[in-house]
Design a protein around this motif. Structure first.
Motif, short mmCIF file in Angstrom:
data_model
loop_
_atom_site.label_atom_id
_atom_site.label_comp_id
_atom_site.label_asym_id
_atom_site.label_seq_id
_atom_site.Cartn_x
_atom_site.Cartn_y
_atom_site.Cartn_z
N GLN A 72 2.84 -3.51 0.93
CA GLN A 72 1.75 -4.43 0.57
C GLN A 72 0.97 -4.87 1.81
O GLN A 72 -0.24 -4.98 1.78
CB GLN A 72 2.31 -5.66 -0.13
CG GLN A 72 2.86 -5.37 -1.48
CD GLN A 72 2.10 -6.10 -2.57
OE1 GLN A 72 2.22 -5.69 -3.67
NE2 GLN A 72 1.35 -7.12 -2.30
N LYS A 106 -3.08 -4.68 2.94
CA LYS A 106 -3.84 -5.92 3.18
C LYS A 106 -4.20 -6.12 4.65
O LYS A 106 -4.67 -7.19 5.03
CB LYS A 106 -3.02 -7.12 2.70
CG LYS A 106 -2.83 -7.18 1.21
CD LYS A 106 -4.13 -7.50 0.55
CE LYS A 106 -3.97 -7.82 -0.91
NZ LYS A 106 -5.27 -8.15 -1.50
N ASP A 118 -7.38 -7.78 5.66
CA ASP A 118 -7.46 -9.21 5.33
C ASP A 118 -6.77 -10.06 6.39
O ASP A 118 -7.05 -11.26 6.48
CB ASP A 118 -6.79 -9.48 3.98
CG ASP A 118 -7.53 -8.85 2.81
OD1 ASP A 118 -8.75 -8.59 2.94
OD2 ASP A 118 -6.89 -8.61 1.78
#
Length: 159
Positions: A62, A66, A69
């Motif tokens: 994950q 990401k 971000d």
């Protein structure tokens, strides 16, 4: 020449729109050392929070997805593969984490692999900290990268 600042010295994302797409891959690693008790609980899948390595694997995957971000000037990427694996070293009470990130695109995936390895280590720490708050995360590094203009790189200092 600095690539992440504009002519006025302001932070800037690199423009990769004119770069050709190519197959790119990066492998990064991290290590976490812990007490014998925490290691035995992890190895036997007996930590109260659940299956530490499976949760850490998912967290690392994950995290790679990401990365843009979390790291301000990283490009959002369409990753084609992320893998997180663990090697357990009982005598050293250490888990080595290896993360692979892969895509076909215009920019490299080193940051995604590093983020995956780092977050997997942080997740292990989080899940085991009640037993051993003195764990140590170390050796976060790029092991190998392939693709792009710079070609194939192997970190010979740590291979």
């Amino acid at each position: 020449m600095l690539t992440h600042v504009d002519q006025q010295g302001k932070a800037s994302m690199v423009d990769v729109s004119d770069k050709p797409s190519s197959s790119r891959q990066a492998i990064a690693s991290a290590s976490i050392s812990m007490s014998a008790e925490a290691f035995e609980l992890l190895k036997g899948n007996k930590h109260k929070k659940g299956d530490v390595l499976q949760v850490a694997r998912i967290a690392g995957i994950q995290a790679a997805k990401k990365c843009a971000d979390l790291i301000p000037l990283c490009h959002p990427l369409m990753l084609s593969k992320v893998a997180v694996d663990f090697s357990l070293y009982e005598q050293a009470q250490r888990i080595d984490i290896t993360a692979l990130a892969k895509l076909t695109g215009q920019t490299g995936v080193e940051m995604e692999a590093l983020t995956a390895a780092s977050v997997a280590a942080l997740t292990i720490f989080d899940m085991c900290k009640a037993v051993d708050p003195r764990m140590q995360i170390s050796d976060i590094q790029v092991i190998e990268k392939q693709g792009g203009k710079s070609g194939h790189f192997i970190n010979k200092d740590n291979s």
